[in-house]
Design an enzyme around this catalytic site. Sequence first.
Site, PDB file in Angstrom:
ATOM      1  N   LYS A  34      36.632  60.458 -68.826  1.00 32.39           N
ATOM      2  CA  LYS A  34      37.047  61.465 -69.807  1.00 32.39           C
ATOM      3  C   LYS A  34      35.887  62.082 -70.580  1.00 32.39           C
ATOM      4  CE  LYS A  34      41.672  61.429 -69.630  1.00 32.39           C
ATOM      5  NZ  LYS A  34      42.506  62.635 -69.489  1.00 32.39           N
ATOM      6  N   SER A  74      38.213  54.707 -62.468  1.00 32.69           N
ATOM      7  CA  SER A  74      38.101  55.729 -63.505  1.00 32.69           C
ATOM      8  C   SER A  74      37.828  55.214 -64.913  1.00 32.69           C
ATOM      9  CB  SER A  74      39.375  56.578 -63.526  1.00 32.69           C
ATOM     10  OG  SER A  74      40.522  55.745 -63.669  1.00 32.69           O
TER      11      SER A  74
END
Length: 334
Positions: free
Chosen positions: A55, A307
């Site tokens: 992110k 991730s």
Amino acid sequence: MTDGFVTLADIDKARHALAGKVVRTPTVQSASLSKTIGTPVHLKLEHRQITGSFKLRGATNALSNLTGPEKQQGVVAASTGNHGRALAFAAHLEGVRAVICMSSLVPQNKVDEIRRLGADIRIIGKSQDDAQEEVARLVREDGFTMVPPFDNANVIAGQGTLGLEIVEDVPEVETVVVPVSGGGLASGVAAAIRAVRPSARIIGVSMDRGAAMRASLDAGKPVLVEEYESLADSLGGGIGLDNRLTFAMIRDLLDDVILLTEEEIAAGMAHAYAQEREIIEGAAAVGIGALLAGKASARGPIVAILSGRNVDMNQHRRIVCADATGERAIPCPA
């Protein structure tokens, strides 16, 4: 952007904006998965990013594209945790006020880290949609600048830089397995991969508990879903009924979006720890979980994206200990 899609040119521009601000994370081959699957499997270790997830790429690129007055107003976002942490980090570096709105389903460890980075926190309702309503109010009434977690061209372009790194590290890649929630990561990676390696297959993976993107694809339009607790808590939340970008990009650029059970997600987390020596959260483990479950049947070389690592360590300990003793991993946090 072309026809509403983020392009390779957008992603290249983002890469320049991110230079020196994010880590170029490694891609390594997994001996254990390669042996199990019968074809080369590589892991993109994005959980080693500065804030513990991909992110930071999108949040940093979005912030870098704001005007001076927009930054002065302060930034606000809804988040399931990792976007909020990334935006709080990026905003802190630039001296920008950040307000992060989250639902009560966001794990406490993620809330605490966002607070540590100096952001103001609002816990609103029991869904990402509830949190988004508070974001809209703050924009409308207090003049904050919204930085969406996924449905934003600059956020998508920032996440797409990860796709460029994959193709550079594994030029012959044939399949990319990517987590899917609101679609910012998957659409950015897909835009990059399709532009550079058009023959590659791109498979999205989510959980079978309230997967908004899968439900929307099935309906042919963005739809609301009920949110549930899940080991893959970062994959929760809706995609927005007024979704402008990620729904269409996922629909047109991905080959499939598959769903995993909680047990399959837990198996991915346990494998990452026991075989790869990596601690990852449930959302990051869905690629490994899909491969182990035989749900992502694909030609190789394969790259699975890990991730994020922002997992509650008590939850992680329960999962890997249950796996080590041969017990069935509990489906949800106790």
